[in-house]
Design an enzyme around this catalytic site. Structure first.
Site, PDB file in Angstrom:
ATOM      1  N   HIS A   5      -4.345   1.084 -13.053  1.00  0.00           N
ATOM      2  CA  HIS A   5      -4.121   2.486 -13.403  1.00  0.00           C
ATOM      3  C   HIS A   5      -3.278   2.494 -14.674  1.00  0.00           C
ATOM      4  CE1 HIS A   5      -5.301   3.776  -9.332  1.00  0.00           C
ATOM      5  NE2 HIS A   5      -4.578   2.793  -8.867  1.00  0.00           N
TER       6      HIS A   5
ATOM      7  N   CYS B 155      -9.533   0.862  -9.054  1.00  0.00           N
ATOM      8  CA  CYS B 155      -8.862   0.687  -7.756  1.00  0.00           C
ATOM      9  C   CYS B 155      -9.723   1.103  -6.546  1.00  0.00           C
ATOM     10  CB  CYS B 155      -7.523   1.409  -7.785  1.00  0.00           C
ATOM     11  SG  CYS B 155      -6.376   0.777  -6.566  1.00  0.00           S
TER      12      CYS B 155
HETATM   13  N1  GLN Z   1      -6.529   2.912  -0.884  1.00  0.00           N
HETATM   14  C1  GLN Z   1      -6.786   1.698  -1.608  1.00  0.00           C
HETATM   15  C2  GLN Z   1      -5.711   0.653  -1.392  1.00  0.00           C
HETATM   16  O1  GLN Z   1      -4.604   0.976  -1.046  1.00  0.00           O
HETATM   17  C3  GLN Z   1      -6.919   2.016  -3.069  1.00  0.00           C
HETATM   18  C4  GLN Z   1      -5.612   2.446  -3.701  1.00  0.00           C
HETATM   19  C5  GLN Z   1      -5.747   3.016  -5.078  1.00  0.00           C
HETATM   20  O2  GLN Z   1      -6.811   3.448  -5.500  1.00  0.00           O
HETATM   21  N2  GLN Z   1      -4.658   3.039  -5.797  1.00  0.00           N
HETATM   22  O3  GLN Z   1      -5.970  -0.512  -1.605  1.00  0.00           O
END
Ligand code: GLN
Length: 240
Positions: free
Chosen positions: A192, A95
């Site tokens: 995740h 992510c």
């Molecule tokens: N901050 C980034 C987004 O919202 C990554 C989010 C995350 O790692 N879950 O796209």
């Protein structure tokens, strides 16, 4: 037979480690041990000295604020990480770090966070968050099960290798059904979960690539994956 050992680098555990992403590192550690390989985890946080002889690199997701915190340090690491990626070191970036393994993440607040360009991808923050259970079908790994939560929409260059195609959920951008991106032995993905406990085939692939690169051989042990299989089935039958 000499005892094989692997050094796993955990990138930015303080700032980039949400939704249980550290479980990926723990899974690689435990599965390596079950395959008869000793493994150690080395944490890397901003300002640390980059450790030598790293065999696997793992990094997790983070809030936009976490990504802003690590961006300068990550730029300093960029040449080293690119060199390792070129040298086929297996890496898993989830992510927020997946986004920064690409060229940039432009947040919805207009911040331009530079990436390291290992993956030929670009990410743009949007006002809508893509949240929910997700299944990606990958030629290499079969069905990959996970959970996504991101505002960033990621677009791949025409030549960028996908991790897979989304069969349930949004994936890279919610439009083109692509999910994740790969380069050499580097995998970037929005999933995740943590990802690896429910997808042990990917954990074993990372270990196998690391062993092949370091020792030229890998003999997998027969591991009982019935619990992981049960978790996969439960997750696959959950509503989006
Ligand atoms: N901050 C980034 C987004 O919202 C990554 C989010 C995350 O790692 N879950 O796209």
């Amino acid at each position: 037979m000499t005892q094989k050992s692997l050094r796993i680098l955990q990138l930015y555990p303080r700032d980039m480690n949400i939704y249980g992403d550290w479980g990926n590192t723990l899974t690689v550690l435990r599965r390596a041990e079950r395959h008869g390989i000793s493994a150690e985890v080395i944490d890397y946080n901003p300002g640390d000295e980059f450790p030598k002889d790293i065999d696997i690199v793992i990094g997790g997701g983070g809030q936009d604020s976490g990504q802003l915190k690590i961006q300068d340090d990550l730029q300093q690491l960029a040449p080293t990480l690119r060199e390792l990626a070129e040298d086929n070191v297996p890496m898993l970036a989830i992510c927020g770090l997946y986004q920064l393994f690409g060229h940039f993440f432009k947040t919805k607040d207009g911040d331009m966070i530079k990436g390291i360009g290992i993956l030929d991808i670009e990410t743009y923050g949007s006002n809508e968050r893509l949240i929910g259970n997700i299944i990606t079908h990958s030629e290499r790994f079969g069905d990959i099960v996970g959970y996504e939560n991101h505002s960033g929409l990621t677009y791949l260059a025409d030549t960028t290798q996908l991790l897979g195609t989304v069969t349930k959920g949004a994936g890279n951008n919610g439009k083109d059904h692509t999910e994740g991106a790969c380069f050499n032995n580097v995998i970037g993905t929005y999933l995740h979960g943590s990802l690896l406990p429910k997808n042990p085939v990917i954990a074993d692939w990372l270990i196998e690539q690391a062993c092949m690169r370091k020792y030229g051989e890998f003999t997998p042990a027969d591991i009982d994956d019935s619990l992981a299989q049960h978790a996969r089935e439960t997750a696959m039958n959950r509503p989006r």
